[in-house]
Design a protein around this motif. Structure first.
Motif, PDB file in Angstrom:
ATOM      1  N   HIS A  41     -28.115  -7.159   2.111  1.00 43.49           N
ATOM      2  CA  HIS A  41     -29.523  -7.504   2.351  1.00 43.49           C
ATOM      3  C   HIS A  41     -29.613  -8.653   3.364  1.00 43.49           C
ATOM      4  CE1 HIS A  41     -33.806  -7.845   1.048  1.00 43.49           C
ATOM      5  NE2 HIS A  41     -33.625  -9.089   1.476  1.00 43.49           N
ATOM      6  N   HIS A  45     -30.824  -9.162   7.528  1.00 43.79           N
ATOM      7  CA  HIS A  45     -31.670 -10.229   8.083  1.00 43.79           C
ATOM      8  C   HIS A  45     -30.950 -10.977   9.208  1.00 43.79           C
ATOM      9  CE1 HIS A  45     -34.904  -9.596   5.355  1.00 43.79           C
ATOM     10  NE2 HIS A  45     -34.340 -10.135   4.294  1.00 43.79           N
ATOM     11  N   TYR A 116     -44.929 -10.112   0.881  1.00 45.11           N
ATOM     12  CA  TYR A 116     -43.473 -10.225   1.037  1.00 45.11           C
ATOM     13  C   TYR A 116     -42.835  -8.839   1.157  1.00 45.11           C
ATOM     14  CZ  TYR A 116     -38.626 -10.847  -0.532  1.00 45.11           C
ATOM     15  OH  TYR A 116     -37.267 -10.782  -0.653  1.00 45.11           O
ATOM     16  N   GLU A 122     -38.269  -7.164   5.488  1.00 42.60           N
ATOM     17  CA  GLU A 122     -37.870  -6.950   4.083  1.00 42.60           C
ATOM     18  C   GLU A 122     -37.774  -5.462   3.748  1.00 42.60           C
ATOM     19  OE1 GLU A 122     -36.620  -9.171   2.315  1.00 42.60           O
ATOM     20  OE2 GLU A 122     -37.347 -10.953   3.332  1.00 42.60           O
TER      21      GLU A 122
HETATM   22 ZN   LIG Z   1     -34.981 -10.328   2.350  1.00 46.92          ZN
END
Ligand SMILES: [Zn+2]
Length: 150
Positions: A41, A45, A116, A122
């Motif tokens: 994850h 990013h 979010y 995300e």
């Molecule tokens: Zn994240």
């Protein structure tokens, strides 16, 4: 991937359920260790961060070039903002999504969480965090295909 475990900076910056974040191309966490899912994850990013930094640099060169052609001048101090491109894009998208959920009439406690999870950054990271083959084969700027999805 550079990971700072039990980071004091993570203690300072992260609140609520958040324990780990990508920070200028590194990972800071309150934890003693991270799962492979969390590493993938945050790895997504990190790739997004460097792509946005490159985008910010190209935009600055284009804008400075156009202004110079018109006889003007753009200060090199604006280059200091280039490493912030990812955070500026993330924040702008979050703000638009947050406002969208307010105007939509969602319950107040859902606004932040919904904004979010509606972030393109995300959405990409969550969609592929279980796939060990994703990061090595990921296409550049893959997060852009999530824009417009809420
Ligand atoms: Zn994240």
């Amino acid at each position: 991937m550079l990971i700072f475990y039990q980071s004091g900076l993570a203690q300072l910056l992260l609140f609520g359920k958040f324990r780990t974040m990508m920070f200028f191309g590194t990972v800071i966490t309150k934890n003693k260790s991270l799962t492979d899912i969390s590493k993938r994850h945050e790895g997504t990013h990190i790739k997004q961060y460097w792509e946005c930094l490159l985008l910010g640099l190209v935009l600055w060169i284009l804008i400075a070039g156009i202004v110079a052609l018109c006889g003007g001048h753009v200060s090199c101090w604006w280059l200091c903002a280039v490493p912030l491109t990812y955070y500026l894009m993330y924040g702008a998208e979050w703000a638009v999504s947050y406002l969208y959920h307010i105007l939509k009439g969602d319950a107040r406690e859902k606004w932040n969480d919904a904004a979010y999870h509606a972030s393109a950054f995300e959405m990409e990271a969550y969609a592929h965090e279980d796939d060990p083959d994703y990061l090595p084969t990921r296409k550049w700027y893959a997060f852009t295909k999530y824009y417009g999805a809420i």
